[in-house]
Motif scaffolding. Sequence first.
Motif, PDB file in Angstrom:
ATOM      1  N   TYR A 171       0.835  -1.194   0.000  1.00 22.67           N
ATOM      2  CA  TYR A 171       0.000   0.000   0.000  1.00 22.67           C
ATOM      3  C   TYR A 171       0.868   1.242   0.000  1.00 22.67           C
ATOM      4  O   TYR A 171       2.049   1.207   0.357  1.00 22.67           O
ATOM      5  N   LEU A 172       0.278   2.326  -0.401  1.00 26.28           N
ATOM      6  CA  LEU A 172       0.909   3.631  -0.382  1.00 26.28           C
ATOM      7  C   LEU A 172       0.248   4.414   0.728  1.00 26.28           C
ATOM      8  O   LEU A 172      -0.977   4.500   0.785  1.00 26.28           O
ATOM      9  N   GLN A 173       1.043   4.958   1.627  1.00 24.54           N
ATOM     10  CA  GLN A 173       0.493   5.650   2.796  1.00 24.54           C
ATOM     11  C   GLN A 173       1.011   7.078   2.860  1.00 24.54           C
ATOM     12  O   GLN A 173       2.188   7.325   2.649  1.00 24.54           O
ATOM     13  N   PHE A 174       0.106   8.007   3.154  1.00 27.12           N
ATOM     14  CA  PHE A 174       0.437   9.411   3.330  1.00 27.12           C
ATOM     15  C   PHE A 174       0.152   9.787   4.780  1.00 27.12           C
ATOM     16  O   PHE A 174      -0.979   9.650   5.241  1.00 27.12           O
ATOM     17  N   ASP A 175       1.175  10.229   5.501  1.00 28.57           N
ATOM     18  CA  ASP A 175       1.044  10.607   6.905  1.00 28.57           C
ATOM     19  C   ASP A 175       1.010  12.135   7.013  1.00 28.57           C
ATOM     20  O   ASP A 175       1.750  12.820   6.311  1.00 28.57           O
ATOM     21  N   PHE A 176       0.190  12.648   7.915  1.00 30.37           N
ATOM     22  CA  PHE A 176       0.056  14.087   8.122  1.00 30.37           C
ATOM     23  C   PHE A 176       0.662  14.492   9.459  1.00 30.37           C
ATOM     24  O   PHE A 176       0.457  13.816  10.460  1.00 30.37           O
ATOM     25  N   GLN A 177       1.367  15.620   9.485  1.00 33.24           N
ATOM     26  CA  GLN A 177       1.879  16.146  10.745  1.00 33.24           C
ATOM     27  C   GLN A 177       0.754  16.782  11.544  1.00 33.24           C
ATOM     28  O   GLN A 177       0.668  16.632  12.752  1.00 33.24           O
ATOM     29  N   GLU A 178      -0.115  17.508  10.872  1.00 29.11           N
ATOM     30  CA  GLU A 178      -1.312  18.059  11.497  1.00 29.11           C
ATOM     31  C   GLU A 178      -2.397  16.991  11.405  1.00 29.11           C
ATOM     32  O   GLU A 178      -2.266  16.023  10.677  1.00 29.11           O
ATOM     33  N   ALA A 179      -3.491  17.172  12.100  1.00 29.55           N
ATOM     34  CA  ALA A 179      -4.598  16.206  12.056  1.00 29.55           C
ATOM     35  C   ALA A 179      -5.817  16.901  11.464  1.00 29.55           C
ATOM     36  O   ALA A 179      -6.679  17.389  12.185  1.00 29.55           O
ATOM     37  N   PRO A 180      -5.901  16.960  10.141  1.00 31.70           N
ATOM     38  CA  PRO A 180      -6.990  17.710   9.513  1.00 31.70           C
ATOM     39  C   PRO A 180      -8.320  16.959   9.528  1.00 31.70           C
ATOM     40  O   PRO A 180      -8.380  15.760   9.784  1.00 31.70           O
TER      41      PRO A 180
END
Length: 102
Positions: free
Chosen positions: A13-22
């Motif tokens: 899978y391809l995963q995108f992690d966010f520093q903020e929690a939108p």
Amino acid sequence: RTQNINNEHDQAYLQFDFQEAPKLNDITIHLWDFDNRVYTYSIDVLSNGQWKNVFSNLQGRGIQYVHFQDMEKVRAIRMKGINTSDQQFHLLNDNLSFRYTL
């Protein structure tokens, strides 16, 4: 945003992690469309500490607009190619965009 490609137990899978929690409710992706292949894929969202599947077995090619119910405190998005003609999920990630509010 950081991007990870994982392959655990044949679950690539391809995963995108966010520093903020939108707050998130729209994803636009651009799948490979320079030939006639069609992709089947799923999208999971990590919200409030739990993974939730927002779409399964979507089929498409080219630009895909995915809208789902608002998700609070999104920390990551995971996209899995389920059934592709050459066993690869070709995402043109420079066209990946999210509409969200903090």
